[in-house]
Design an enzyme around this catalytic site. Structure first.
Site, PDB file in Angstrom:
ATOM      1  N   ASP A  12       0.084  -7.596   1.259  1.00 27.68           N
ATOM      2  CA  ASP A  12       0.598  -6.244   1.503  1.00 27.68           C
ATOM      3  C   ASP A  12       2.127  -6.217   1.565  1.00 27.68           C
ATOM      4  OD1 ASP A  12       0.363  -3.535   1.759  1.00 27.68           O
ATOM      5  OD2 ASP A  12       0.031  -3.554   3.924  1.00 27.68           O
TER       6      ASP A  12
ATOM      7  N   HIS B   9       0.816  -1.223   0.000  1.00 28.46           N
ATOM      8  CA  HIS B   9       0.000   0.000   0.000  1.00 28.46           C
ATOM      9  C   HIS B   9       0.849   1.273   0.000  1.00 28.46           C
ATOM     10  CE1 HIS B   9       0.523  -0.264   4.488  1.00 28.46           C
ATOM     11  NE2 HIS B   9       0.585   1.043   4.363  1.00 28.46           N
TER      12      HIS B   9
ATOM     13  N   SER C 237       4.807   2.633   8.027  1.00 29.34           N
ATOM     14  CA  SER C 237       4.481   1.407   7.308  1.00 29.34           C
ATOM     15  C   SER C 237       5.597   1.038   6.342  1.00 29.34           C
ATOM     16  CB  SER C 237       3.177   1.585   6.526  1.00 29.34           C
ATOM     17  OG  SER C 237       2.081   1.647   7.394  1.00 29.34           O
TER      18      SER C 237
END
EC number: 3.4.21.-
Length: 453
Positions: free
Chosen positions: A227, A191, A305
């Site tokens: 992911d 993402h 992230s």
């Protein structure tokens, strides 16, 4: 006069007769009867070579019939034990000692008190501030040691949209990642490097290293369900890397460190412990997930992230991914990353078999250069590149002009550091503009990879 000499001899014989004879050594050494002295100067064997007795320390008398031998690193000089070396030394406790013998004496005392010896760190006095190494601040700052080890391999990633009319870069997302190969392969979250934006324009990835260098990146492989994504940059030199650990070995309560670049604040560090290494995705409301996540209380913010979650050995045991609430965050386990990389490598191998340029090659290393110069003194001075060991007959490389012994230094304008970079170019680009060093000449060749059906 003669009578006086005879009298003195008789008195000396009488004194010797009265002196108790030396105790004979036992036929069998019984170490259980040996004393247990504490000796600042160390230990030496007794006259019977059975028990250990105290050695003479620096400055104590030696050489007499009743004197103990000098201890370790000491020698008897004019009746006193002196150190064999006179230069000052720096100990691992941060103190400067007058000589090696003083350090060894301090080490023996430290062993008796704490069980931790003092080692020689360097010749000469300790640098300014090194005495603080023995303080609690330095002794127990293991988190700082981990961060110092891993930070150079953590990168900041930004995804932009290049507006087709105004030519401006519109930010879409940002996050973190970490370097997996010296040639510039980076792991992050899917993402972070992808966007569902419907706005027109071309998406661009920019990667910034810890030293400030920036590169454009391309996506090599992506799995949006898990992911996980890999992206690639083309650095000018070899990069620092992080190693993957085994997340299956994690235990609840184990210390972990999360590092990333939230809000573009590079190398922001948080710490915590592992709550569990097997939190099912369905428990987190991820219905399609078949993954068990690592739960930790290390804070993961927006922009963190894709950064690594590491253990105290500096091994990556997860990718920072989700923040549910304060004190509850989740990471993708490193074992899942390993599986993703293995599948990616298998796919690359299959693709590599389908496209080829027809050369056997070796990455240029200092040892290879020495080996080639031994057989060919005119071998050019190179520090990086790809050595062409053999060109296959009737291959694209042979038809394009590549010869055995050539050194490929660039592909499509990018310096080559590792053979994997040329392999990737063969898979993804055509034609290939190869810059070749042949003797003292720099040559350019255009090679079109062939597809094997």
């Amino acid at each position: 006069m003669q009578a006086r000499a005879l009298l003195l001899a008789a008195l000396a014989a009488l004194a010797l007769a009265r002196e108790p004879p030396a105790a004979p050594c036992p036929a069998r050494c019984d170490v259980s009867r040996c004393p247990s002295p504490r000796c600042p100067g160390g230990y030496v064997p007794d006259l019977c070579n059975c028990c250990l007795v105290c050695a003479a320390s620096e400055g104590e008398p030696c050489g007499g019939p009743l004197d103990s031998p000098c201890g370790e690193s000491l020698e008897c000089v004019r009746g006193l034990c002196r150190c064999r070396w006179s230069h000052a030394v720096c100990g691992t406790d941060g103190h400067t000692y007058a000589n090696v013998c003083a350090l060894q004496a301090a080490s023996r005392r430290a062993l008796q008190l704490s069980g931790t010896p003092v080692r020689q760190l360097q010749k000469g006095a300790c640098p300014l501030g090194l005495h603080q190494l023995s303080s609690p601040r330095y002794k127990f700052n293991f988190i700082a040691d981990v961060v110092e080890k891993i930070a150079p391999a953590v990168v900041h990633i930004e995804l932009f949209l290049r507006h087709p009319l105004f030519g401006r870069n519109v930010p879409l997302s940002s996050g973190s990642g970490f370097i997996m190969s010296e040639a510039g392969l980076i792991i992050t979250n899917a993402h972070v490097v992808s966007s569902n934006s419907a706005a027109p324009g071309r998406q661009q990835l920019k990667v910034q290293l810890q030293n400030g260098d920036s590169y454009e990146a391309t996506i090599k492989d992506i799995d949006k369900k898990s992911d996980i994504a890999t992206i690639k940059i083309h650095p000018k030199k070899k990069l620092p890397v992080l190693l993957l650990g085994h997340s299956a070995d994690l235990r609840p309560g184990e210390f972990v460190v999360a590092i990333g670049s939230p809000f573009a604040l590079q190398n922001t560090v948080t710490t915590g412990i592992v709550s569990t290494a097997q939190r099912e995705g369905r428990e987190l409301g991820l219905r399609d997930s078949d993954m068990d996540y690592i739960q930790t209380d290390a804070i993961i913010n927006y922009g963190n992230s894709g950064g690594p979650l590491v253990n105290l050995d500096g091994e990556v045991i997860g990718i920072n991914t989700l923040k549910v609430t304060a004190g509850i965050s989740f990471a993708i386990p490193s074992d899942r990353i390993t599986r993703f990389l293995t599948e990616f490598q298998d796919k690359q191998i299959k693709d590599w078999k389908k496209r080829f340029i027809g050369i056997r090659m070796r990455t240029i290393t200092p040892s290879l250069v020495d080996e080639l110069k031994a057989s060919n003194p005119d071998f050019p001075e190179v520090s990086s590149g790809i050595y062409v060991q053999e060109v296959a007959p009737n291959s694209p490389s042979q038809r394009g002009g590549i010869q055995d012994g050539d050194i490929i230094v660039k592909v499509n304008g990018r310096p080559l550091v590792d053979s994997s970079e040329l392999q990737e170019a063969v898979l993804t680009e055509s034609p290939l503009l190869l810059e070749v060093r042949r003797g003292n000449d720099d040559l350019l060749f255009s090679i079109a990879p062939e597809v094997v059906m």
